[in-house]
Scaffold this active site. Structure first.
Site, PDB file in Angstrom:
ATOM      1  N   HIS A 172      11.095 -52.671  33.173  1.00 16.98           N
ATOM      2  CA  HIS A 172      10.492 -51.517  34.211  1.00 16.98           C
ATOM      3  C   HIS A 172       9.152 -52.147  35.084  1.00 16.98           C
ATOM      4  O   HIS A 172       8.902 -51.634  36.269  1.00 16.98           O
ATOM      5  CB  HIS A 172       9.831 -50.280  33.448  1.00 16.98           C
ATOM      6  CG  HIS A 172      11.183 -49.619  32.739  1.00 16.98           C
ATOM      7  ND1 HIS A 172      10.796 -48.985  31.557  1.00 16.98           N
ATOM      8  CD2 HIS A 172      12.626 -49.515  33.095  1.00 16.98           C
ATOM      9  CE1 HIS A 172      11.947 -48.375  31.132  1.00 16.98           C
ATOM     10  NE2 HIS A 172      12.952 -48.797  32.022  1.00 16.98           N
ATOM     11  N   CYS A 195       2.102 -53.794  30.031  1.00 20.12           N
ATOM     12  CA  CYS A 195       2.178 -52.799  31.066  1.00 20.12           C
ATOM     13  C   CYS A 195       1.668 -51.379  30.761  1.00 20.12           C
ATOM     14  O   CYS A 195       1.089 -50.643  31.756  1.00 20.12           O
ATOM     15  CB  CYS A 195       3.595 -52.387  31.568  1.00 20.12           C
ATOM     16  SG  CYS A 195       4.733 -51.863  30.285  1.00 20.12           S
TER      17      CYS A 195
END
Ligand code: ZN
Length: 186
Positions: A78, A147
């Site tokens: 992602h 992330c």
């Protein structure tokens, strides 16, 4: 196959995109470095992770095989940022077992590609189930996602935990507890 030329021109474009100058000294070699590194980080995509599970041997009497603390590094699909941590695996053998190093190799091949943690957990459990036909298998992954830790809420040390169970481990909380206790004791 990693197309190095394509990766290199993409990195150059990326550097421009974030407002830096790909022609400045420190960045001149960066596209080439990144392209070469891709083989290590994403090369698993063209390997068959399950090839490591083919070499099996008989192990009569083995009631439970646990391999814990398999360290892995992967890239979150992602955000294209690393997530890393440990995989813990246990299975109740049917007729066959594999060498312990083969479980690590299987994990590594699944990790060396763009991944998401939940999917990797399931892939590992399914691969073991398919090839070893165990009576039960359980896979637990604990990982830190950069992330999450590098941006936004910046919660350091937050670990995401995912688990997949098959066969005798499924819905059997006593067996799952046994496994989790074994994982926690070091
Ligand atoms: Zn992510």
């Amino acid at each position: 196959m990693i197309d190095r030329d394509k990766v290199m021109s993409a990195v150059r474009m990326f550097l421009e995109g974030i407002g830096d100058n790909p022609e400045r000294d420190g960045l001149l070699e960066t596209p080439d470095r990144v392209a070469r590194m891709c083989e290590d980080m994403y090369g698993g995509i063209k390997e068959d992770p399950e090839e490591h599970l083919h070499k099996q041997f008989q192990a009569p009497g083995s009631e439970l095989v646990i391999e814990k603390n398999i360290v892995f590094h992967s890239i979150c699909e992602h955000h294209l940022l690393p997530f890393f941590g440990k995989v813990h695996i246990a299975y109740i053998p049917g007729a066959k077992v594999v060498g312990l190093s083969k479980l690590s190799r299987t994990v590594e091949t699944f990790a060396r590609r763009l991944q998401i943690q939940e999917q990797m957990t399931i892939q590992i459990a399914d691969a073991i189930e398919r090839h070893l036909e165990p009576k039960g298998v359980i896979v637990l992954i604990e990982a830190e996602h950069t992330c999450m830790t590098m941006r936004g809420i910046k919660k350091q040390g937050v670990m995401a935990t995912t688990m997949a169970t098959r066969g005798l481990f499924r819905d059997n909380f006593e067996r799952q507890r046994l496994f989790l206790d074994a994982v926690k004791s070091s």
